[in-house]
Design an enzyme around this catalytic site. Sequence first.
Site, PDB file in Angstrom:
ATOM      1  N   HIS A  28       0.878  -1.175   0.000  1.00  0.00           N
ATOM      2  CA  HIS A  28       0.000   0.000   0.000  1.00  0.00           C
ATOM      3  C   HIS A  28       0.907   1.214   0.000  1.00  0.00           C
ATOM      4  CE1 HIS A  28      -3.590  -2.414   1.176  1.00  0.00           C
ATOM      5  NE2 HIS A  28      -2.640  -3.189   1.697  1.00  0.00           N
ATOM      6  N   HIS A 206      -8.203  -8.266  -0.686  1.00  0.00           N
ATOM      7  CA  HIS A 206      -7.764  -8.760   0.614  1.00  0.00           C
ATOM      8  C   HIS A 206      -8.839  -9.724   1.113  1.00  0.00           C
ATOM      9  CE1 HIS A 206      -4.971  -5.473   0.437  1.00  0.00           C
ATOM     10  NE2 HIS A 206      -4.572  -5.604   1.694  1.00  0.00           N
ATOM     11  N   GLU A 209      -7.393 -12.452   5.871  1.00  0.00           N
ATOM     12  CA  GLU A 209      -6.364 -11.852   6.743  1.00  0.00           C
ATOM     13  C   GLU A 209      -6.882 -12.003   8.179  1.00  0.00           C
ATOM     14  OE1 GLU A 209      -5.961  -7.597   6.309  1.00  0.00           O
ATOM     15  OE2 GLU A 209      -4.026  -7.521   7.361  1.00  0.00           O
ATOM     16  N   ASP A 287       3.348  -5.092   2.568  1.00  0.00           N
ATOM     17  CA  ASP A 287       2.060  -4.522   3.005  1.00  0.00           C
ATOM     18  C   ASP A 287       2.190  -3.019   3.287  1.00  0.00           C
ATOM     19  OD1 ASP A 287      -0.658  -4.707   3.441  1.00  0.00           O
ATOM     20  OD2 ASP A 287      -0.535  -5.749   5.361  1.00  0.00           O
ATOM     21  N   ASP A 288       2.583  -2.661   4.505  1.00  0.00           N
ATOM     22  CA  ASP A 288       2.722  -1.251   4.911  1.00  0.00           C
ATOM     23  C   ASP A 288       4.061  -1.104   5.635  1.00  0.00           C
ATOM     24  OD1 ASP A 288      -0.153  -0.246   4.352  1.00  0.00           O
ATOM     25  OD2 ASP A 288      -0.436  -2.101   5.490  1.00  0.00           O
TER      26      ASP A 288
HETATM   27  N1  ADE Z   1      -4.845  -1.215   4.186  1.00  0.00           N
HETATM   28  C1  ADE Z   1      -3.534  -1.086   4.397  1.00  0.00           C
HETATM   29  N2  ADE Z   1      -3.031  -2.209   4.912  1.00  0.00           N
HETATM   30  C2  ADE Z   1      -4.057  -3.094   5.012  1.00  0.00           C
HETATM   31  C3  ADE Z   1      -4.173  -4.424   5.461  1.00  0.00           C
HETATM   32  N3  ADE Z   1      -3.131  -5.121   5.923  1.00  0.00           N
HETATM   33  N4  ADE Z   1      -5.402  -4.991   5.443  1.00  0.00           N
HETATM   34  C4  ADE Z   1      -6.462  -4.313   5.005  1.00  0.00           C
HETATM   35  N5  ADE Z   1      -6.402  -3.059   4.568  1.00  0.00           N
HETATM   36  C5  ADE Z   1      -5.212  -2.444   4.568  1.00  0.00           C
HETATM   37 ZN    ZN Z   2      -2.680  -5.061   2.493  1.00  0.00          ZN
END
Ligand code: ADE
Ligand code: ZN
Length: 352
Positions: A28, A206, A209, A287-288
């Site tokens: 992201h 997604h 998760e 991911d982030d």
């Molecule tokens: N937006 C940013 N990271 C995310 C994640 N791991 N799961 C869902 N939405 C997200």
């Molecule tokens: Zn994600």
Amino acid sequence: MPAPANPVQQAAMTDFIRGLPKAELHLHIEGSLEPELMLELARRNGISLPYQSIEEIRRAYAFTNLQSFLDIYYRGAGVLVHERDFYDMTWAYLKRAQADGVRHVELFFDPQTHTDRGIAFETVVTGIDRALQDGREQLGMSSGLILCFLRHLSATAAMETLEQALPFKDKLIAVGLDSSEVGHPPEKFAEVFDRARREGFLTVAHAGEEGPPEYIWGALDVLKVSRIDHGVRCVEDPRLVQRLRAGRVPLTVCPLSNVKLCVFSCLEEHNLKHLLNLGLCATVNSDDPAYFGGYITDNLVAVQQALSLDRESISQLARNAFEAAFLSREQKQTYLDELEQYLSTYSAFGPR
Ligand code: ADE
Ligand code: ZN
């Protein structure tokens, strides 16, 4: 607990992982905003943040689940106002990714996080796209951009966002679905994904998760996705595992994220090795990274150590990512050839 590796062997493994040609498929771009740049943009744009220092920001990154992260993440994204801000954030990620051996990236952006604050869709997409073009020209990194709908918002809002995106179709490869998973099943977005596919977009989502295996079924059967983002809860349903394996549906797994968001209690408990042993097309992604403490190499190194993955497993993860990428057959083959070249040179000359 894995047996501690000897430091020389571990250093060699880390070098091997860092040098591997990589594709990153679950990133992201707003999650790559490092605290330093966040503070600079807040100052540049006269936006007040509830933090005075980088240390204070990092201290706030103690999450208990997905929602506790998203609350902080959306706030952080509020410093992005001008096209240049989106450019700077994306360029910073691309340079960092290049140092990690990333050759190809497919990145997510969340337009609604910005349009809901009055930022024009065009400002967001143009800033990111300009950086991606510079990445192709100056870093030789290929890329694709994936528009994610925020699933905690309505299907009507997602459809409006898709309509805003249509004039920029040439800059986008796919649409995806992110944000708060539980309570927002894929079926909620059936119509908007149907329309997106008719408009020529590929689809991802997604799923699995925090949400149950049923959400992965929904993503496959209703949204007709080409990949599942995360998907780690698929192991709870053997029939689903069979479906994912038979269709070679890729899973874009994010190990450090999963631990930071308490999907697994620690990396040693992560099921990545199990997913590989089940014959699934698992990939490793960040991911982030600014929020979860590591970029793609950090993720691979951490999971290699925690699960004692051997070189063959790491190589397979790298192959899977190029196989799973939204690239032409020829482009995939070029990258896979480069990867095999690296692997054979490394096994001939590199440390064992
Ligand atoms: N937006 C940013 N990271 C995310 C994640 N791991 N799961 C869902 N939405 C997200
Ligand atoms: Zn994600």
